[in-house]
Scaffold this motif. Sequence first.
Motif, PDB file in Angstrom:
ATOM      1  N   GLU A   1      -3.402  10.362  -4.586  1.00  0.00           N
ATOM      2  CA  GLU A   1      -3.973   9.044  -4.859  1.00  0.00           C
ATOM      3  C   GLU A   1      -3.285   7.980  -4.004  1.00  0.00           C
ATOM      4  O   GLU A   1      -2.060   7.900  -3.955  1.00  0.00           O
ATOM      5  CB  GLU A   1      -3.806   8.698  -6.339  1.00  0.00           C
ATOM      6  CG  GLU A   1      -4.717   9.468  -7.260  1.00  0.00           C
ATOM      7  CD  GLU A   1      -4.479   9.099  -8.706  1.00  0.00           C
ATOM      8  OE1 GLU A   1      -5.326   8.400  -9.293  1.00  0.00           O
ATOM      9  OE2 GLU A   1      -3.437   9.512  -9.246  1.00  0.00           O
ATOM     10  N   SER A   2      -4.098   7.156  -3.376  1.00  0.00           N
ATOM     11  CA  SER A   2      -3.591   5.976  -2.680  1.00  0.00           C
ATOM     12  C   SER A   2      -3.554   4.812  -3.675  1.00  0.00           C
ATOM     13  O   SER A   2      -4.513   4.602  -4.417  1.00  0.00           O
ATOM     14  CB  SER A   2      -4.502   5.626  -1.501  1.00  0.00           C
ATOM     15  OG  SER A   2      -4.106   4.399  -0.920  1.00  0.00           O
TER      16      SER A   2
ATOM     17  N   HIS B   1       0.844  -1.202   0.000  1.00  0.00           N
ATOM     18  CA  HIS B   1       0.000   0.000   0.000  1.00  0.00           C
ATOM     19  C   HIS B   1       0.881   1.254   0.000  1.00  0.00           C
ATOM     20  O   HIS B   1       1.709   1.435   0.901  1.00  0.00           O
ATOM     21  CB  HIS B   1      -0.909   0.017   1.229  1.00  0.00           C
ATOM     22  CG  HIS B   1      -1.842  -1.147   1.296  1.00  0.00           C
ATOM     23  ND1 HIS B   1      -2.919  -1.282   0.458  1.00  0.00           N
ATOM     24  CD2 HIS B   1      -1.846  -2.250   2.091  1.00  0.00           C
ATOM     25  CE1 HIS B   1      -3.559  -2.405   0.739  1.00  0.00           C
ATOM     26  NE2 HIS B   1      -2.921  -3.015   1.728  1.00  0.00           N
TER      27      HIS B   1
ATOM     28  N   SER C   1      -2.924   0.709  -4.130  1.00  0.00           N
ATOM     29  CA  SER C   1      -2.819  -0.591  -3.468  1.00  0.00           C
ATOM     30  C   SER C   1      -2.465  -1.656  -4.502  1.00  0.00           C
ATOM     31  O   SER C   1      -3.059  -1.698  -5.579  1.00  0.00           O
ATOM     32  CB  SER C   1      -4.132  -0.961  -2.778  1.00  0.00           C
ATOM     33  OG  SER C   1      -4.392  -0.090  -1.691  1.00  0.00           O
TER      34      SER C   1
ATOM     35  N   GLN D   1       0.246  10.777   2.927  1.00  0.00           N
ATOM     36  CA  GLN D   1      -0.194  11.451   4.136  1.00  0.00           C
ATOM     37  C   GLN D   1       0.294  12.906   4.083  1.00  0.00           C
ATOM     38  O   GLN D   1       1.021  13.284   3.168  1.00  0.00           O
ATOM     39  CB  GLN D   1       0.377  10.755   5.379  1.00  0.00           C
ATOM     40  CG  GLN D   1       0.113   9.270   5.436  1.00  0.00           C
ATOM     41  CD  GLN D   1      -1.339   8.938   5.660  1.00  0.00           C
ATOM     42  OE1 GLN D   1      -2.047   9.682   6.311  1.00  0.00           O
ATOM     43  NE2 GLN D   1      -1.802   7.813   5.115  1.00  0.00           N
TER      44      GLN D   1
ATOM     45  N   THR E   1      -6.158   2.214  -7.695  1.00  0.00           N
ATOM     46  CA  THR E   1      -5.908   3.572  -7.225  1.00  0.00           C
ATOM     47  C   THR E   1      -7.199   4.156  -6.666  1.00  0.00           C
ATOM     48  O   THR E   1      -8.299   3.823  -7.111  1.00  0.00           O
ATOM     49  CB  THR E   1      -5.388   4.484  -8.350  1.00  0.00           C
ATOM     50  OG1 THR E   1      -6.440   4.748  -9.284  1.00  0.00           O
ATOM     51  CG2 THR E   1      -4.223   3.840  -9.082  1.00  0.00           C
ATOM     52  N   MET E   2      -7.034   5.040  -5.681  1.00  0.00           N
ATOM     53  CA  MET E   2      -8.188   5.673  -5.037  1.00  0.00           C
ATOM     54  C   MET E   2      -7.813   7.109  -4.655  1.00  0.00           C
ATOM     55  O   MET E   2      -6.833   7.314  -3.935  1.00  0.00           O
ATOM     56  CB  MET E   2      -8.601   4.892  -3.793  1.00  0.00           C
ATOM     57  CG  MET E   2      -9.739   5.525  -3.009  1.00  0.00           C
ATOM     58  SD  MET E   2     -11.309   5.481  -3.885  1.00  0.00           S
ATOM     59  CE  MET E   2     -11.645   3.712  -3.802  1.00  0.00           C
ATOM     60  N   PRO E   3      -8.552   8.106  -5.148  1.00  0.00           N
ATOM     61  CA  PRO E   3      -8.244   9.491  -4.748  1.00  0.00           C
ATOM     62  C   PRO E   3      -8.535   9.708  -3.269  1.00  0.00           C
ATOM     63  O   PRO E   3      -9.593   9.324  -2.768  1.00  0.00           O
ATOM     64  CB  PRO E   3      -9.178  10.328  -5.637  1.00  0.00           C
ATOM     65  CG  PRO E   3     -10.272   9.395  -6.048  1.00  0.00           C
ATOM     66  CD  PRO E   3      -9.664   8.029  -6.104  1.00  0.00           C
ATOM     67  N   THR E   4      -7.568  10.274  -2.557  1.00  0.00           N
ATOM     68  CA  THR E   4      -7.732  10.558  -1.129  1.00  0.00           C
ATOM     69  C   THR E   4      -7.471  12.044  -0.873  1.00  0.00           C
ATOM     70  O   THR E   4      -7.249  12.815  -1.798  1.00  0.00           O
ATOM     71  CB  THR E   4      -6.772   9.707  -0.278  1.00  0.00           C
ATOM     72  OG1 THR E   4      -5.423  10.085  -0.581  1.00  0.00           O
ATOM     73  CG2 THR E   4      -6.951   8.220  -0.559  1.00  0.00           C
ATOM     74  N   LEU E   5      -7.472  12.441   0.387  1.00  0.00           N
ATOM     75  CA  LEU E   5      -7.372  13.842   0.741  1.00  0.00           C
ATOM     76  C   LEU E   5      -6.100  14.489   0.218  1.00  0.00           C
ATOM     77  O   LEU E   5      -6.111  15.622  -0.267  1.00  0.00           O
ATOM     78  CB  LEU E   5      -7.440  13.988   2.272  1.00  0.00           C
ATOM     79  CG  LEU E   5      -7.370  15.398   2.835  1.00  0.00           C
ATOM     80  CD1 LEU E   5      -8.557  16.222   2.344  1.00  0.00           C
ATOM     81  CD2 LEU E   5      -7.333  15.354   4.358  1.00  0.00           C
ATOM     82  N   HIS E   6      -4.965  13.768   0.285  1.00  0.00           N
ATOM     83  CA  HIS E   6      -3.681  14.368  -0.058  1.00  0.00           C
ATOM     84  C   HIS E   6      -3.204  14.002  -1.460  1.00  0.00           C
ATOM     85  O   HIS E   6      -2.525  14.794  -2.099  1.00  0.00           O
ATOM     86  CB  HIS E   6      -2.627  13.966   0.978  1.00  0.00           C
ATOM     87  CG  HIS E   6      -2.965  14.430   2.362  1.00  0.00           C
ATOM     88  ND1 HIS E   6      -2.888  15.751   2.738  1.00  0.00           N
ATOM     89  CD2 HIS E   6      -3.413  13.751   3.448  1.00  0.00           C
ATOM     90  CE1 HIS E   6      -3.256  15.877   4.005  1.00  0.00           C
ATOM     91  NE2 HIS E   6      -3.574  14.672   4.459  1.00  0.00           N
TER      92      HIS E   6
ATOM     93  N   GLU F   1       0.528   5.050   0.566  1.00  0.00           N
ATOM     94  CA  GLU F   1      -0.488   5.861   1.226  1.00  0.00           C
ATOM     95  C   GLU F   1       0.020   7.286   1.460  1.00  0.00           C
ATOM     96  O   GLU F   1       0.779   7.534   2.406  1.00  0.00           O
ATOM     97  CB  GLU F   1      -0.875   5.217   2.561  1.00  0.00           C
ATOM     98  CG  GLU F   1      -1.408   3.800   2.400  1.00  0.00           C
ATOM     99  CD  GLU F   1      -1.540   3.059   3.707  1.00  0.00           C
ATOM    100  OE1 GLU F   1      -2.562   2.392   3.894  1.00  0.00           O
ATOM    101  OE2 GLU F   1      -0.609   3.153   4.540  1.00  0.00           O
TER     102      GLU F   1
END
Length: 562
Positions: free
Chosen positions: A271-272, A192, A274, A196, A264-269, A194
């Motif tokens: 793309e995450s 992963h 996995s 941050q 891939t997944m768009p996150t707050l900061h 991730e």
Amino acid sequence: MTAAAQARLREALEARLGDAAAGALAGMPPEARLRSLANALGGDEDAALAFLADASGLEVLPEPAVDAEGVRALPARLAVRAQAVPVLLPGAEAGRLDLAAPWPPSAEDRAWAATFSARRPRWFLAPADRVGQLVRESYGVGSGSLGEDEADGVPVAAAPAADTEADADAAVVRFVTDVLTQAVAERATDVHFEPQEGRLAIRFRIDGILVPVPLPENLVRYQDAILSRLKIMARLNISERRLPQDGRIPFRDGRNVIDIRVSTMPTLHAESVSLRLLNQRKEAYDMSRVGMSPDEQAAVRRVLAYPHGIILVTGPTGSGKSTTLNAFLREINSPELRLVTIEDPVEYEVPGANQVQIKPEIGLTFAGALRSTLRQDPDVIMVGEIRDLETAEIAIRASLTGHLVFSTLHTNDAPGAVTRLVDMGVEPFLVASAVELVIAQRLLRRVCPECAARAPVDRAQAAPALRALGLPETALDGAAELPRAVGCRRCRGTGYSGRVGIFELYFPKPAHDRIVARASARELTELALAAGMRPLARTGLDKVLAGLTTLDELVRNVAAAD
């Protein structure tokens, strides 16, 4: 180590291994040289280190400890290339930089170490695995790739812009490869990435547990480039950062051929990303190796001999369901049977079987492939997962028309698979007629064989665990000791290494009438327990009493579900 000592070492290697073999060592990394020498000396690394110590005059440190101040003085790229780590020795001489490596340093490495440190280097020998572990922990995985501008001593601004960008791109490519190679070496099933705030975290899932990966301090500078590199490898749209994307990466690491599923997944900061790592050449297991007891194997073999019916394996993601089904296929595989598997992905190659990889993007779904498979004259069909009503109905009708069908479901326990099919919309009388066996399973971490210990049974301490498992306090009667996880270098301090399966076998046929009457999962479970079904907690406790795992590990995996 002087030039004269280097010459003596070369002469000793040529005398022991021959000119050709000694010359071949020169092109290997330090840790590979030590392993090759150990193999030539009968596979004993201690003997190889003793040989090198005698030939080079360097002292061996069996268990070196890191010198944190020295780590800051030695550049990452040099530490990785030479596989050298600063070590702390009792009563160390002031002004010395003590370095441990698995192979005596070359003249170039000695010169670089002397150049970059104000302290005078002094070299020692140490086991390759220990040095490699300390280098990764001290500098981070992939540090030799991302730290090269500092190691070369050339300020980034001094190089032309085009060259700097090319070097950064190459560094990112090497870093991603280093991370994937390390993940394979540590038997990780998932990786992963991730993002941050102010940093990029990377974690491996090893034996079902997420483990943080030590990383270079300057990693955040390369965050966007690393995520883009992963998307390029997976043939994803690098300009699309607002929507999730899925892809795959074929990755080769020496003998290992890895099929990596990318999400891939768009996150707050940012793309995450996995990654799911699937080793296409990983060793297949039989029923005994997955953890089934002789009684469980005998019960399963009776059903495997049936000419038709459905066998379901249930459990959460990553609980080993596909591995168990593959063991069943290998158990019955023969030239007289035509085996067809429909999977996503194909995790194991079964000799003689016809294996289908589904591709939903072009319309090849589980249901569609299963419908076509019935026209292929199969004897045994394995469906990777029953995800919808259409697949469930086709699978059940296939079993009722003379085929043996294997598949998986996501339920907490074995009787729950029956009510799950009914909830999907399958008629209860079809479920009751078709399903011959349901197996619920979990994977428990094995205690590390290197550091495992046993402790006397403390019944007061064990009582809460037994209550959480739904077991009586008498379940530990006759047990004097229980396994205890300690932690060592081999198991990364966790106390566990590898995993073993536990199983709950449920035969629905005795409850035929209650299934047709749409009985609840609780009622079916009570009927099964009354008929002798051993729940996961009970079979798991057997593994604890056999010394394979711990009571805490059993509670972590089973208590919440049962």
